[in-house]
Write a protein that holds these residues in place. Structure first.
Motif, short mmCIF file in Angstrom:
data_model
loop_
_atom_site.label_atom_id
_atom_site.label_comp_id
_atom_site.label_asym_id
_atom_site.label_seq_id
_atom_site.Cartn_x
_atom_site.Cartn_y
_atom_site.Cartn_z
N ASP A 190 12.48 -4.61 7.53
CA ASP A 190 12.55 -5.54 6.40
C ASP A 190 11.54 -5.19 5.32
N ASP A 191 10.45 -4.56 5.73
CA ASP A 191 9.45 -4.10 4.78
C ASP A 191 8.63 -3.00 5.42
N LEU A 192 7.81 -2.32 4.60
CA LEU A 192 6.98 -1.23 5.08
C LEU A 192 5.63 -1.28 4.38
N TYR A 193 4.56 -1.23 5.18
CA TYR A 193 3.21 -1.13 4.63
C TYR A 193 2.73 0.31 4.79
N LEU A 194 2.17 0.86 3.72
CA LEU A 194 1.61 2.21 3.75
C LEU A 194 0.09 2.11 3.74
N LEU A 195 -0.55 2.69 4.76
CA LEU A 195 -2.01 2.69 4.88
C LEU A 195 -2.56 4.04 4.47
N GLY A 196 -3.79 4.03 3.97
CA GLY A 196 -4.48 5.26 3.63
C GLY A 196 -5.91 4.97 3.22
N GLY A 197 -6.84 5.79 3.69
CA GLY A 197 -8.25 5.56 3.35
C GLY A 197 -8.77 4.23 3.86
N GLY A 198 -8.16 3.72 4.92
CA GLY A 198 -8.57 2.45 5.48
C GLY A 198 -7.98 1.23 4.79
N LYS A 199 -7.20 1.45 3.74
CA LYS A 199 -6.66 0.35 2.93
C LYS A 199 -5.14 0.26 3.03
N VAL A 200 -4.60 -0.85 2.56
CA VAL A 200 -3.17 -0.94 2.31
C VAL A 200 -2.91 -0.35 0.93
N LEU A 201 -2.24 0.79 0.89
CA LEU A 201 -1.97 1.45 -0.39
C LEU A 201 -0.77 0.85 -1.12
N ALA A 202 0.20 0.40 -0.33
CA ALA A 202 1.42 -0.14 -0.96
C ALA A 202 2.23 -0.91 0.09
N ARG A 203 3.07 -1.79 -0.42
CA ARG A 203 4.05 -2.48 0.43
C ARG A 203 5.41 -2.30 -0.22
N TYR A 204 6.40 -1.93 0.57
CA TYR A 204 7.74 -1.68 0.07
C TYR A 204 8.73 -2.64 0.71
N GLU A 205 9.68 -3.14 -0.06
CA GLU A 205 10.76 -3.96 0.47
C GLU A 205 11.83 -3.04 1.06
N HIS A 206 12.72 -3.62 1.85
CA HIS A 206 13.73 -2.83 2.56
C HIS A 206 14.60 -2.02 1.60
N TYR A 207 14.89 -2.56 0.42
CA TYR A 207 15.76 -1.86 -0.51
C TYR A 207 15.08 -0.68 -1.20
N GLU A 208 13.77 -0.54 -1.03
CA GLU A 208 13.03 0.59 -1.62
C GLU A 208 12.88 1.75 -0.65
N LEU A 209 13.25 1.56 0.61
CA LEU A 209 12.96 2.58 1.62
C LEU A 209 13.82 3.83 1.47
N GLY A 210 15.02 3.70 0.92
CA GLY A 210 15.85 4.87 0.72
C GLY A 210 15.20 5.87 -0.22
N HIS A 211 14.72 5.39 -1.35
CA HIS A 211 14.04 6.26 -2.32
C HIS A 211 12.75 6.81 -1.72
N LEU A 212 12.01 5.97 -1.02
CA LEU A 212 10.75 6.39 -0.41
C LEU A 212 10.99 7.47 0.63
N GLY A 213 12.05 7.31 1.44
CA GLY A 213 12.37 8.30 2.46
C GLY A 213 12.73 9.64 1.87
N ARG A 214 13.46 9.65 0.76
CA ARG A 214 13.81 10.92 0.13
C ARG A 214 12.56 11.61 -0.41
N ASP A 215 11.61 10.85 -0.93
CA ASP A 215 10.36 11.44 -1.41
C ASP A 215 9.58 12.05 -0.26
N ALA A 216 9.53 11.33 0.89
CA ALA A 216 8.79 11.82 2.04
C ALA A 216 9.42 13.10 2.58
N GLU A 217 10.74 13.14 2.65
CA GLU A 217 11.43 14.31 3.17
C GLU A 217 11.28 15.51 2.26
N SER A 218 11.03 15.27 0.97
CA SER A 218 10.92 16.38 0.02
C SER A 218 9.53 17.02 0.02
N GLY A 219 8.63 16.48 0.86
CA GLY A 219 7.32 17.15 0.98
C GLY A 219 6.15 16.24 0.79
#
Length: 218
Positions: free
Chosen positions: A183-212
């Motif tokens: 339903d959502d995704l939290y991205l952690l980095g440097g000990g912090k919450v860098l971003a929170r994504y809603e379920h409808y944003e994960l498709g775009h996020l996944g394509r970015d991750a797969e591209s490197g």
């Protein structure tokens, strides 16, 4: 609502989490990616004591008896077969029937659990976790070591768990696997919450991750 408020966790001198805050609604599947995700699950479960911050549900401390944790690499006591491990869970609740789970995640029942290969250990860990029937499930890399067929089975189980009122918090470095599941995704980095994504944003996020531009493994 599970509330993680200003959580700080160290591993010796290394800062794993510093000021992490999340609001996780019940009856949903929440994804965690990035550095420190495993430490966060262990802190929720009570295996790691935060230096600062609180973890609560509706204003009260989370109760460990309400939760179950699946480790990324499940470990078992030497000398116990897979059948023994399943039997121990059934000893506490005779109504639990593992047959449907064994069809989905096959395991050689009479093999020593600690000597199983990585895939079979993961299958057994998933079976034991889901047999517990807890309402809060903490799943560290639940797709790791699974074949594509079993990944699909796990995705369908996660959707079912969320729909029947369980709260699932899972970690993953492979965002395409949780698209359509979380339903959502939290991205952690440097000990912090860098971003929170809603379920409808994960498709775009996944394509970015797969591209490197993937997420850290730690």
């Amino acid at each position: 609502m599970i509330t993680i408020d200003s959580l700080r966790i160290r591993d010796g001198k290394r800062m794993l989490l510093d000021g992490v805050t999340m609001h996780l609604p019940q009856s949903a599947v929440h994804g965690i990616a990035g550095e420190g995700r495993g430490a966060l699950l262990r802190a929720i479960y009570g295996d790691l004591q935060p230096e600062v911050g609180t973890i609560s549900e509706a204003g009260h401390p989370l109760q460990r008896r309400e939760m179950v944790l699946l480790e990324a690499d499940p470990r078992f006591w030497p000398g116990l077969t897979a059948r023994d491990c399943i039997g121990l869970v059934r000893w506490f609740d005779r109504k639990v029937n593992p047959e449907a789970l064994l069809r989905r995640f096959p395991v050689p029942l009479d093999t020593e659990a600690a000597s199983l290969g990585a895939e079979a250990r993961k299958h057994l860990g998933i079976i034991l976790t889901l047999m517990r029937g807890k309402r809060i499930l903490l799943l560290d890399e639940p797709f790791r070591e699974l074949t594509p067929e079993r990944i699909f089975v796990m995705q369908q189980l996660l959707l079912h768990l969320g729909s029947k009122g369980c709260t699932v918090i899972l970690t993953s470095t492979r965002i395409p696997l949780i698209e359509g599941v979380c339903d959502d995704l939290y991205l952690l980095g440097g000990g912090k919450v860098l971003a929170r994504y809603e379920h409808y944003e994960l498709g775009h996020l996944g394509r970015d991750a797969e591209s490197g531009s993937g997420f850290p493994e730690n």
